[in-house]
Every structure is written in C-alpha cells, then in structure tokens.
Scaffold this motif. Sequence first.
Motif, PDB file in Angstrom:
ATOM      1  N   ILE A 293       0.805  -1.169  -0.040  1.00 22.12           N
ATOM      2  CA  ILE A 293       0.295  -0.069   0.012  1.00 22.12           C
ATOM      3  C   ILE A 293       0.922   1.286   0.123  1.00 22.12           C
ATOM      4  CG2 ILE A 293      -1.904   1.160   1.395  1.00 22.12           C
ATOM      5  CD1 ILE A 293      -2.528  -1.545   2.579  1.00 22.12           C
ATOM      6  N   PRO A 294       0.914   1.952  -1.000  1.00 23.01           N
ATOM      7  CA  PRO A 294       1.473   3.501  -0.865  1.00 23.01           C
ATOM      8  C   PRO A 294       1.227   4.206   0.276  1.00 23.01           C
ATOM      9  CG  PRO A 294       0.612   2.969  -3.292  1.00 23.01           C
ATOM     10  CD  PRO A 294       0.208   2.034  -2.367  1.00 23.01           C
ATOM     11  N   GLU A 295       2.115   4.923   0.786  1.00 22.19           N
ATOM     12  CA  GLU A 295       1.802   5.874   1.937  1.00 22.19           C
ATOM     13  C   GLU A 295       2.778   6.807   1.910  1.00 22.19           C
ATOM     14  OE1 GLU A 295       2.368   3.811   5.544  1.00 22.19           O
ATOM     15  OE2 GLU A 295       4.358   3.507   5.681  1.00 22.19           O
ATOM     16  N   VAL A 296       2.298   7.978   2.485  1.00 18.72           N
ATOM     17  CA  VAL A 296       3.261   9.377   2.426  1.00 18.72           C
ATOM     18  C   VAL A 296       3.541   9.138   3.890  1.00 18.72           C
ATOM     19  CG1 VAL A 296       3.048  11.722   2.515  1.00 18.72           C
ATOM     20  CG2 VAL A 296       1.606  10.651   0.945  1.00 18.72           C
ATOM     21  N   LEU A 297       5.192   9.019   3.798  1.00 18.64           N
ATOM     22  CA  LEU A 297       5.857   9.289   5.115  1.00 18.64           C
ATOM     23  C   LEU A 297       6.048  10.712   5.591  1.00 18.64           C
ATOM     24  CD1 LEU A 297       8.761   6.939   4.356  1.00 18.64           C
ATOM     25  CD2 LEU A 297       6.781   6.353   5.774  1.00 18.64           C
ATOM     26  N   SER A 298       6.391  11.769   4.952  1.00 21.93           N
ATOM     27  CA  SER A 298       6.633  12.918   5.572  1.00 21.93           C
ATOM     28  C   SER A 298       6.614  14.064   4.502  1.00 21.93           C
ATOM     29  CB  SER A 298       8.047  13.003   6.293  1.00 21.93           C
ATOM     30  OG  SER A 298       9.107  12.785   5.553  1.00 21.93           O
TER      31      SER A 298
END
Length: 657
Positions: free
Chosen positions: A376-381
């Motif tokens: 699942i693609p996710e935004v880290l920062s």
Amino acid sequence: MDYQTEIADLRRELERASYEYYVQDAPTMSDYDYDHKLRRLEELEAAHPETVTPDSPTQRVGGKALESFTQVEHKVPLESLQDVFDFDELRAFDQRVRSVVNDPSYVVEPKVDGLSVALEYVDGLFVRGATRGDGRVGEDVTENLRTIRSIPLRIPDAPAQFIVRGEVFMPKKVFHALNEERERRGEALFANPRNAAAGSLRQLDPRIAASRKLDILVFNVQWAEGETFRTHLDTLDYLSAKGFKVIPHVSCSTVEQVTEQIAKIGDSREGYQFDIDGAVVKVNDLDQRRQLGSTAKFPRWAAAYKYPPEVKPSKLLDIVVQVGRTGVLTPRAVLEPVRLAGTTVTSATLHNQDFITEKDIRIGDTVLVRKAGEIIPEVLSVVPDLRPEGAQPYVLPTLCPVCGAPVEREEDGAHVRCTGAECPAQLLRNLAHFASRDAMDIEGLGIAVVENLVGAGLVKTPGDLYFLKEEDVAGLDRMGKKSAQNLLAAIEKSKGQDLSRLIYAFGIRQVGQKAGKILAARFHTLEALENASLEELTAVDDVGEITARSILEWMSSPQSKHLMARLREAGVNMTAAEQGSDQRFQGMTFVLTGGLEQFTREQASEMIEARGGKSSGSVSKKTTYVVAGEGAGSKLRKAQELGIPVLSEGEFLALME
C-alpha cells in the motif's frame, strides 16, 4: 458398477483434478465436471455414510465450528531465522558458515509473507496441522488447513510418521477480491494479505476459512520416519513427488551467486502470486547443517535477507476526497508518477484529518512516499524546504462531496462520516444491509443482485425496492421472469416485518439488532421514535447519550425523512408486534455455547426474547443461565467458575415449555 467402486473412482479423479489445478496450475478437468463429480460423490457418501473417510474430497470444508483452539507441542521446533539487511551482512553470514564447514552451497527461496504451519501425517493420512506459535507450542488448526486444496489429505508410500513445514498465504488476487467484498458489506478491510491469511486460518468456523481460498507452499521436511536425505534439494524433490506444492528455489555455489539471485527475486517480486518480505538463504548439505547447529534462537545454517523499503520523493498535485460505502470520507493524495517496488504509484491514502494535520501535508508539497509492506503506497513525511509559497493547510469538507449532506466526526475516533441516509456512495452497502437476514430479510437480494439493480438505475434508495416492476427486473442480466417474480414476492413479504427489523435496517450508527428490538418495544411506532426527545431516548435501557444523539441526527436528516416517507407510501409496516403474554424470562440473560443439535442459536435467541429474556455473547455475574451444547469450552468453564446454572438442550426446551 457397485457404489464402492464408483466412490473410489470419483475420489481418485477428484484428487487428481485438485492436484493438477492447485499444485501444478495445469487443470485438465473443467470446473463444471469437477462440481458435477463432487456432487455425485456427496450423494453416494450421504447414502452410505459408513464409506466416508477423513481424506475424502468431500471433507475439505471441515467440521463444526470450534469453541477455541487447543495447543500443540511441536515434535521438531519450528525455528525462526536471523535477519540480514544488506549484502555485507550476508557475506558475513557466509564467512561464519565457512569457518565451520568446507565449500558450502546454498539454496535461495523467496520468503513468503504468510503464516508458518506444521502438517503431520500418520501412515500417509493428514491427521493434524498446527501454527508455529512460539516455535515450540502452536495451535491446532487442522480443520481449517483441510480446506486448503493444495494440501494433500493422503500421500502415497509415506513414512509412518511424516511432518512437513510450509507457509500458508492468501494469493494477492484473492486478497483484493476479499477486500472489495468486505468494503461492499461495510466491514473493516484487511491491511495486507498476511493479516488476511492469519485471520482466516484462525477462524473458529472452518466454513469461513474455506471461503477465503488460502494456499500453501511447503519448504521443509521436519520429520520423516525411516527416510534419510543428503541435501535440502533432495527433500524438496521428495516433497514434490509426494504431491506437495513446493516453494520456488534456486541452487547457488557461491555467496556472489546468492546475492545475484536475491536481487532477481527482489526485481521480480511483483510477479509472484504471493507477497514476499525477503529471501531465505539455506545451506544445502544436511550434514553441514548438523555441524553448524543452532543458537538459542536461530539455526546457524540459514538467514533471511530483508529488502529495504524504497522511499522516493514525489510532488503532491492534489487531495481528493472519496466517500466509502460506510460513509467515511477518506482523503487521497494525487501524486506525480513515481516508481516504487516494481510498480508506478500515482496516489496514496492520507487516512484522515488527524494524519494530514500531524504531518502538515499541503497541496503542492514534495512528499516522501513508500509502499507499506510492499503493498500500500503511503506518505511518510513532507520535505519542508521544497514547500511552495502560499501553500495552505488542508481541511476536509464539512459537506459530503457526493450527496451534500453534512458530515460529522466520530466522537470516539478520527473518521469523518457522511450522514446522508440516501447517499449514492453508500447505496450498495445500505441496500445490502437493508435486505440482510437480520434486517428486512429479503430473500434473493444479495450483493450481486443489488449491484445489478443499482447499475441499471432502478434503485437509488432502499425505498425504491418497493416500487420495482416485474418487467424491469426481468430484463436484468441473469434474472428472467421467474427470478423477477420470486424477488418481488420476497420484497412484498418484507413489508410485514416487525418495526425492530426496520429500525435495524436503517443502518443508524450505534443502533444494532439488539437496540432495534429495545427501541421498538419502548416506542411501538416509527412515528413515536421519530418524535422522541433526547431525554426520552436516554431513559431507555441500554441506550446511551451517543446512541441517542445518533438516532436524533438520523431522524432529522432530510434524506432520512424522504426514505421514511417513501416506505410509508409503499405500505411498509412501522408498528411493533404486540408483546406475548408469556414474559417469564423478564430480566433474565441467557448465554448459548457449543454445538446445538435441535435448534440454531438464532432460533434459541428468538425463543428467549419472545418470553421477555435476553441472549448475550459473553458470560458474566449477571448471566442467569448458560445453555451448553457439544464441545462447549471457555464459556462453560467460566459459568462453572461463577456458579451460574448450566442447561443442556433438553433442559432448555423443558424451560421453554
């Protein structure tokens, strides 16, 4: 042909077909022929129950639902592996091996991200399967493992005692289909295939496990009485010859070949039907393994290489808000395309408002992105130095972007939810719930038919169901005149359901089946419930302030008022049934446990409630009686500890009379 010969022939044909389909991935028998032969075998075994054996293809669904899992002590420990995180650590592992043995060769396998199990056979018959647990003690999940078609229930010319180890997994294709189905039903989604596989294998009801279409790859012979092997490759060949689905593997003679193979597995991981979380490196020679031995935690002859997650920057072009089938508003980041873990990523979930606020994510930002669990693609920062001038903090809308109804934030969570009773985004889920067995109980109105009706534009709200015309329904795919007549008859019949079912069918937050019955008994008519004040609602037993406010908000919504008016126009019953004169169980609570033979739990609950009592799922000091069927476990023990009277089925029926 006598029935015994026919049974033997059918079993042989079905076993062969399953092996070709689930192990070799090269079926020669059509699904139609397989189903036809299986049904014939079921008929023969039903007529001659003495012929049923544990390895029959008809036994794949398993037995009755369990109360709990029993513990199993592994004959051979199921060891875990020491992780290495780069090729320098892998070369150090190779040096440690070479300091003990000469010229080792290795076998490299993808590390399946699933649930490790041991399969035990006695005289060729599968008798028990257990989870890894802590490596020494696991849980008996035999009945659920029987449902996995790639596990042979009998193996030819087997050792007297034979134990193999494998990894149960949920194929990616099955995982995505399962999550789509759960989303349609408004159920919580599984985070990844591993969690889905673990949750499925630990279901107490084997029928649920069977529906999840799990698979397995075996990779080790734990115990083979009377057999000797020289290498790990020999054991894999042996397992394959016995009909097992064996882990893909490659032999390497040097550590440099090992690193090349690990890189190949990493580059091609998107092509596997299963998730991987690394690659496993094992010394091939079994005598060398014995020389190397194990530490207190790990074997010294194996290591697990873990692939580092890729993290790359991308520009956040926009934030779009999706409304799920349960009404939850989910913000998604629209990204400049970026290549991650073998695929191109163009979007990522931003979860909720708290997530966006905590990380201070704004449209136009450059963000760091990765794939969580390689899935699942996710935004880290955010990269603050690259923020454009004028970028504004993002706030979720106050109105549903689909239907325009107000949104509200859950008091006990971070989700923001649309309050519209007729919101098109929630229509499939709302219709399926409205028609479900515990709600309006419209037989034949499953999710596939609901999708058909919605897709044709025939239904935009549950109220529209009662105005369908036979010719419109008959014209849908896979329907026809008879099916349309049956469906419309079931819809017509549902008009007479009790008010308690209608209240539950509305899908009001915090109002379940039990609350629907309590509210119907207290207010008697939908009109009275619609006009009830906060004080009147909170005065009802088991209705707290949060539930009361949820009811008030739902009843005051324009969409809800339109739905109720539509149902009134259709002639749907909005009155509670009169309470029976027999209220002997008023104030009593029953708990049902174990396998019941003479009635289902639902039927028993209805008998209890018809006499003024309540049924509960857990035992406490407030429990009046526990009704215990076959195989009753923890609930029965707790009742005995608390001194609560325990009834057999016969005693329960006597009490009913």
